[in-house]
Motif scaffolding. Structure first.
Motif, PDB file in Angstrom:
ATOM      1  N   GLY A 166       0.812  -1.210   0.000  1.00 50.46           N
ATOM      2  CA  GLY A 166       0.000   0.000   0.000  1.00 50.46           C
ATOM      3  C   GLY A 166       0.845   1.258   0.000  1.00 50.46           C
ATOM      4  O   GLY A 166       2.084   1.221   0.010  1.00 50.46           O
ATOM      5  N   ASP A 167       0.165   2.421  -0.014  1.00 48.01           N
ATOM      6  CA  ASP A 167       0.885   3.694   0.001  1.00 48.01           C
ATOM      7  C   ASP A 167       1.408   3.973   1.403  1.00 48.01           C
ATOM      8  O   ASP A 167       1.250   3.180   2.334  1.00 48.01           O
ATOM      9  CB  ASP A 167      -0.007   4.826  -0.500  1.00 48.01           C
ATOM     10  CG  ASP A 167      -1.237   5.054   0.379  1.00 48.01           C
ATOM     11  OD1 ASP A 167      -1.193   4.739   1.582  1.00 48.01           O
ATOM     12  OD2 ASP A 167      -2.243   5.571  -0.153  1.00 48.01           O
ATOM     13  N   GLN A 168       2.038   5.153   1.584  1.00 47.96           N
ATOM     14  CA  GLN A 168       2.724   5.414   2.850  1.00 47.96           C
ATOM     15  C   GLN A 168       1.760   5.540   4.028  1.00 47.96           C
ATOM     16  O   GLN A 168       2.089   5.121   5.144  1.00 47.96           O
ATOM     17  CB  GLN A 168       3.582   6.677   2.739  1.00 47.96           C
ATOM     18  CG  GLN A 168       2.824   7.949   2.394  1.00 47.96           C
ATOM     19  CD  GLN A 168       3.773   9.118   2.202  1.00 47.96           C
ATOM     20  OE1 GLN A 168       4.964   8.943   1.897  1.00 47.96           O
ATOM     21  NE2 GLN A 168       3.275  10.336   2.385  1.00 47.96           N
ATOM     22  N   GLY A 169       0.582   6.091   3.827  1.00 47.28           N
ATOM     23  CA  GLY A 169      -0.388   6.158   4.906  1.00 47.28           C
ATOM     24  C   GLY A 169      -0.916   4.795   5.280  1.00 47.28           C
ATOM     25  O   GLY A 169      -1.011   4.434   6.467  1.00 47.28           O
ATOM     26  N   GLN A 170      -1.242   3.983   4.281  1.00 44.07           N
ATOM     27  CA  GLN A 170      -1.727   2.630   4.533  1.00 44.07           C
ATOM     28  C   GLN A 170      -0.645   1.754   5.156  1.00 44.07           C
ATOM     29  O   GLN A 170      -0.930   0.900   5.994  1.00 44.07           O
ATOM     30  CB  GLN A 170      -2.205   2.016   3.219  1.00 44.07           C
ATOM     31  CG  GLN A 170      -3.402   2.716   2.594  1.00 44.07           C
ATOM     32  CD  GLN A 170      -3.641   2.264   1.163  1.00 44.07           C
ATOM     33  OE1 GLN A 170      -2.764   1.694   0.513  1.00 44.07           O
ATOM     34  NE2 GLN A 170      -4.847   2.526   0.666  1.00 44.07           N
ATOM     35  N   SER A 171       0.605   1.989   4.761  1.00 42.63           N
ATOM     36  CA  SER A 171       1.707   1.180   5.283  1.00 42.63           C
ATOM     37  C   SER A 171       1.855   1.353   6.792  1.00 42.63           C
ATOM     38  O   SER A 171       2.027   0.373   7.535  1.00 42.63           O
ATOM     39  CB  SER A 171       3.013   1.563   4.580  1.00 42.63           C
ATOM     40  OG  SER A 171       4.112   0.878   5.135  1.00 42.63           O
ATOM     41  N   GLY A 172       1.772   2.599   7.267  1.00 46.43           N
ATOM     42  CA  GLY A 172       1.895   2.838   8.697  1.00 46.43           C
ATOM     43  C   GLY A 172       0.753   2.226   9.486  1.00 46.43           C
ATOM     44  O   GLY A 172       0.967   1.603  10.538  1.00 46.43           O
ATOM     45  N   ARG A 173      -0.482   2.387   9.006  1.00 45.88           N
ATOM     46  CA  ARG A 173      -1.628   1.813   9.705  1.00 45.88           C
ATOM     47  C   ARG A 173      -1.565   0.288   9.688  1.00 45.88           C
ATOM     48  O   ARG A 173      -1.935  -0.380  10.669  1.00 45.88           O
ATOM     49  CB  ARG A 173      -2.932   2.305   9.079  1.00 45.88           C
ATOM     50  CG  ARG A 173      -3.261   3.745   9.435  1.00 45.88           C
ATOM     51  CD  ARG A 173      -4.679   4.099   9.043  1.00 45.88           C
ATOM     52  NE  ARG A 173      -4.895   4.038   7.607  1.00 45.88           N
ATOM     53  CZ  ARG A 173      -4.672   5.058   6.782  1.00 45.88           C
ATOM     54  NH1 ARG A 173      -4.207   6.199   7.258  1.00 45.88           N
ATOM     55  NH2 ARG A 173      -4.903   4.931   5.495  1.00 45.88           N
ATOM     56  N   HIS A 174      -1.109  -0.285   8.567  1.00 42.25           N
ATOM     57  CA  HIS A 174      -0.990  -1.743   8.479  1.00 42.25           C
ATOM     58  C   HIS A 174       0.027  -2.249   9.496  1.00 42.25           C
ATOM     59  O   HIS A 174      -0.201  -3.280  10.158  1.00 42.25           O
ATOM     60  CB  HIS A 174      -0.560  -2.133   7.066  1.00 42.25           C
ATOM     61  CG  HIS A 174      -0.465  -3.609   6.851  1.00 42.25           C
ATOM     62  ND1 HIS A 174      -1.559  -4.424   6.693  1.00 42.25           N
ATOM     63  CD2 HIS A 174       0.622  -4.428   6.775  1.00 42.25           C
ATOM     64  CE1 HIS A 174      -1.174  -5.676   6.528  1.00 42.25           C
ATOM     65  NE2 HIS A 174       0.152  -5.705   6.577  1.00 42.25           N
ATOM     66  N   LEU A 175       1.140  -1.551   9.638  1.00 40.44           N
ATOM     67  CA  LEU A 175       2.162  -1.961  10.600  1.00 40.44           C
ATOM     68  C   LEU A 175       1.628  -1.903  12.025  1.00 40.44           C
ATOM     69  O   LEU A 175       1.863  -2.817  12.834  1.00 40.44           O
ATOM     70  CB  LEU A 175       3.391  -1.058  10.463  1.00 40.44           C
ATOM     71  CG  LEU A 175       4.514  -1.283  11.481  1.00 40.44           C
ATOM     72  CD1 LEU A 175       5.174  -2.628  11.246  1.00 40.44           C
ATOM     73  CD2 LEU A 175       5.536  -0.160  11.403  1.00 40.44           C
ATOM     74  N   LEU A 176       0.874  -0.851  12.340  1.00 40.85           N
ATOM     75  CA  LEU A 176       0.410  -0.656  13.709  1.00 40.85           C
ATOM     76  C   LEU A 176      -0.759  -1.558  14.071  1.00 40.85           C
ATOM     77  O   LEU A 176      -0.827  -2.080  15.193  1.00 40.85           O
ATOM     78  CB  LEU A 176       0.011   0.811  13.919  1.00 40.85           C
ATOM     79  CG  LEU A 176       1.150   1.828  13.968  1.00 40.85           C
ATOM     80  CD1 LEU A 176       0.589   3.246  13.925  1.00 40.85           C
ATOM     81  CD2 LEU A 176       1.996   1.638  15.222  1.00 40.85           C
ATOM     82  N   TYR A 177      -1.690  -1.753  13.135  1.00 45.67           N
ATOM     83  CA  TYR A 177      -2.965  -2.366  13.502  1.00 45.67           C
ATOM     84  C   TYR A 177      -3.270  -3.707  12.820  1.00 45.67           C
ATOM     85  O   TYR A 177      -4.186  -4.406  13.234  1.00 45.67           O
ATOM     86  CB  TYR A 177      -4.108  -1.398  13.185  1.00 45.67           C
ATOM     87  CG  TYR A 177      -4.041  -0.121  13.971  1.00 45.67           C
ATOM     88  CD1 TYR A 177      -4.328  -0.109  15.332  1.00 45.67           C
ATOM     89  CD2 TYR A 177      -3.684   1.078  13.363  1.00 45.67           C
ATOM     90  CE1 TYR A 177      -4.275   1.071  16.072  1.00 45.67           C
ATOM     91  CE2 TYR A 177      -3.624   2.259  14.090  1.00 45.67           C
ATOM     92  CZ  TYR A 177      -3.919   2.252  15.439  1.00 45.67           C
ATOM     93  OH  TYR A 177      -3.859   3.414  16.158  1.00 45.67           O
ATOM     94  N   GLU A 178      -2.531  -4.051  11.776  1.00 45.68           N
ATOM     95  CA  GLU A 178      -2.907  -5.223  11.009  1.00 45.68           C
ATOM     96  C   GLU A 178      -1.798  -6.256  10.881  1.00 45.68           C
ATOM     97  O   GLU A 178      -1.949  -7.225  10.142  1.00 45.68           O
ATOM     98  CB  GLU A 178      -3.363  -4.793   9.597  1.00 45.68           C
ATOM     99  CG  GLU A 178      -4.545  -3.821   9.618  1.00 45.68           C
ATOM    100  CD  GLU A 178      -4.790  -3.191   8.251  1.00 45.68           C
ATOM    101  OE1 GLU A 178      -4.111  -3.599   7.278  1.00 45.68           O
ATOM    102  OE2 GLU A 178      -5.628  -2.276   8.165  1.00 45.68           O
ATOM    103  N   SER A 179      -0.689  -6.068  11.564  1.00 50.16           N
ATOM    104  CA  SER A 179       0.446  -6.978  11.412  1.00 50.16           C
ATOM    105  C   SER A 179       0.762  -7.750  12.681  1.00 50.16           C
ATOM    106  O   SER A 179       1.846  -8.334  12.810  1.00 50.16           O
ATOM    107  CB  SER A 179       1.690  -6.187  10.979  1.00 50.16           C
ATOM    108  OG  SER A 179       1.461  -5.521   9.755  1.00 50.16           O
ATOM    109  N   GLY A 180      -0.147  -7.724  13.638  1.00 50.98           N
ATOM    110  CA  GLY A 180       0.083  -8.456  14.877  1.00 50.98           C
ATOM    111  C   GLY A 180       0.936  -7.724  15.888  1.00 50.98           C
ATOM    112  O   GLY A 180       1.413  -8.344  16.854  1.00 50.98           O
TER     113      GLY A 180
END
Length: 555
Positions: A109-123
């Motif tokens: 994903g883009d840079q905004g999605q990447s940060g949210r994915h790291l914080l909330y969707e990657s365990g």
């Protein structure tokens, strides 16, 4: 003639033996309060920042920086967030590396999605990861306090250094943004450090001119908004070398000194990019606008990596977007040239404002202080003028360098007369009390003349008040006071409400008549509310306030 003969004075022998115990005790007694007070001031600042950081959910910009920092650490690639150089994110990355988060290499994903994915969707645990990302910035912010103290002490003595440090340590803006994984305070601190080292170069240029260039390079490698300080600091570096030189080559040596500082700054910027990726691989993953005219020429002439120049193009593109501002209750399109001075008037403690004004006058008028005026005042003046021309009226964080430089200037007020020391102490105490009263809500701080943090939303918006930091507090409030009630939420931030247990719907997607129960609105969203959201707010009754950044209404 014998009567007119005067015997030459015989110098007294200098004793190399250690002082008597009584003399040593008296000297120690005079000196120990200064380092102790420095430690106390920095300790209270550390307590304020750490305890604030622990409770705040990710602000709007932080996930982008944390996501980019994680990529730097794990992938060693320059991918996201080119509009900001990598050094500040490498500082954040030191904490991210210690947190050792789980990464998803397949995510694209883009840079905004990447940060949210790291914080909330990657365990990962976002509370833990955000705290570790913020801690290096907190440590850096505390170290800049030592620069403030040292600079003011050199100019006006230890009392001035302590007064300057106290103003720095109690600055709500510095505490608020120094406790976040963002880039504003690190960039401002590096610029101040460069100005201080350039001043010290008036006595020892060979050591301090290169160090000043390194500090300037650190600022440039953190935020591009520090570029306007470059010509000012280059001129000051040359002036410092000129002062120490003699003979017919003074001009040549001054130019060489400025060139040495510039070379060190350029080398540091390149080193920051090479630390991320020694091969400097760069393929933009977002649109990079074409910049023409004088701006385009400036970008092409910069002796920096292509990723840096593309980042500048992105920044110029952001400046061309149609942003909205909010000032003193007025919502407007575009920007206002006086926005930053007006916002600073609201968000700076009254005692601090008075000492800033006194410091500027003292540095400009007092003969003893005039030589330092360009070093303390010229840099922030140029940076403020550049920031006032920007298109984004989002917060005083764009001028967070002022509390650093003007704290140094304020300490110099003590040079004027001894009788002013009582007034200075009283104003410092007023600023400290105003700051402490705001704890732990430093982001929405406003001074007493504007009603305090609870009324800041009436005057300003965005990072001045509500930057998405109170989503966790909102979840706690809903569980404690409103269990089981229907919640309608308009949240402006980067957090994910469902992660914190908030079950809410968007009231803007249903007819107004269907919205019943609790209407929860971020104050930044309320400031810019139009159409359906404005109608919903007008038809509701405010019943609660969360962190002075989110309002709960009853419908």
């Amino acid at each position: 003639m014998r009567d007119l003969w005067i015997a030459p004075a015989v110098p007294r022998p200098v004793s190399l033996s250690p002082p008597a115990p009584a003399d040593a005790a008296r000297r120690t007694g005079r000196r120990w309060p200064v380092p102790l007070l420095v430690a106390v001031l920095l300790a209270q600042m550390a307590f304020a920042m750490v305890t604030t950081a622990v409770r705040q959910t990710p602000t709007i910009d932080e996930p982008v920086y944390v996501g980019a920092a994680a990529q730097y650490v794990h992938e060693h690639r320059l991918r996201h967030n080119p509009e900001h150089p990598p050094l500040g994110k490498l500082v954040i990355g030191a904490g991210v590396a210690l947190a050792d988060p789980h990464m998803d290499p397949a995510f694209s994903g883009d840079q905004g999605q990447s940060g949210r994915h790291l914080l909330y969707e990657s365990g990962n645990d976002p509370w833990r990861l955000m705290l570790w990302a913020r801690l290096p910035v907190i440590a850096l912010t505390l170290s800049f306090g030592l620069v403030v103290f040292a600079f003011a002490r050199e100019l006006a003595g230890s009392a001035a250094g302590l007064a300057a440090l106290a103003l720095y340590c109690f600055s709500p803006d510095v505490i608020a943004h120094g406790s976040l994984a963002t880039l504003d305070v690190p960039a401002a601190g590096f610029v101040l450090t460069s100005a201080w080292l350039v001043w010290r170069a008036r006595r020892s240029p060979r050591l301090h001119v290169p160090l000043a260039g390194v500090a300037l390079g650190a600022a440039l490698a953190t935020k591009m908004s520090t570029l306007p300080a470059v010509p000012v600091l280059m001129v000051l570096a040359g002036a410092s070398v000129w002062r120490t030189s003699t003979g017919g080559r003074r001009l040549l040596r001054a130019v060489a000194g400025a060139g040495m500082a510039a070379s060190a700054a350029i080398a540091l910027v390149w080193a920051a990019y090479l630390m991320v990726d020694p091969w400097l691989r760069w393929t933009p993953e977002q649109h990079v606008p074409v910049v023409h005219g004088l701006r385009g020429l400036l970008v092409r002439l910069l002796p920096f990596p292509e990723a840096y120049r593309d980042g500048m193009r992105v920044q110029f593109g952001l400046e061309n977007r149609p942003w909205q501002g909010f000032l003193f209750g007025r919502l407007y399109d575009g920007s206002l040239w006086y926005y930053l001075p007006a916002a600073l008037l609201v968000k700076t403690p009254l005692g601090m404002l008075a000492l800033w004004a006194g410091g500027v006058v003292a540095v400009a008028v007092v003969r003893r202080l005039r030589p330092v005026a360009p070093y303390v005042l010229a840099v922030p003046l140029v940076l403020l003028a550049a920031a006032m021309q920007g298109a984004r009226d989002f917060g005083t964080r764009y001028a967070v360098f002022l509390p650093l430089f003007l704290a140094v200037a304020a300490g110099c007020v003590l040079v004027v007369r001894r009788r002013v020391s009582v007034g200075v102490a009283a104003l410092v105490a007023c600023a400290a009390v105003s700051s402490v009263r705001a704890y732990p809500y430093y982001l929405p701080y406003s001074n007493e003349a504007f009603g305090g943090p609870g009324r800041t939303r009436e005057w300003l918006h965005d990072s001045n008040v509500d930057w998405g930091q109170d989503l966790g507090r909102l979840a706690d409030r809903l569980r404690e006071r409103y269990p089981g009630e229907r919640v309608w939420l308009v949240y402006k931030g980067s957090g994910v409400p469902s992660f914190y247990g908030i079950k809410a719907s968007d009231p803007r997607r249903v007819p107004v008549r269907e919205v019943r129960g609790l209407l929860v609105v971020s104050d930044s969203a309320a400031a810019k509310a139009t159409g359906r959201l404005a109608a919903l707010i007008r038809g509701s009754r405010p019943v609660d306030d969360v962190g002075h950044s989110i309002t709960v209404y009853r419908r």
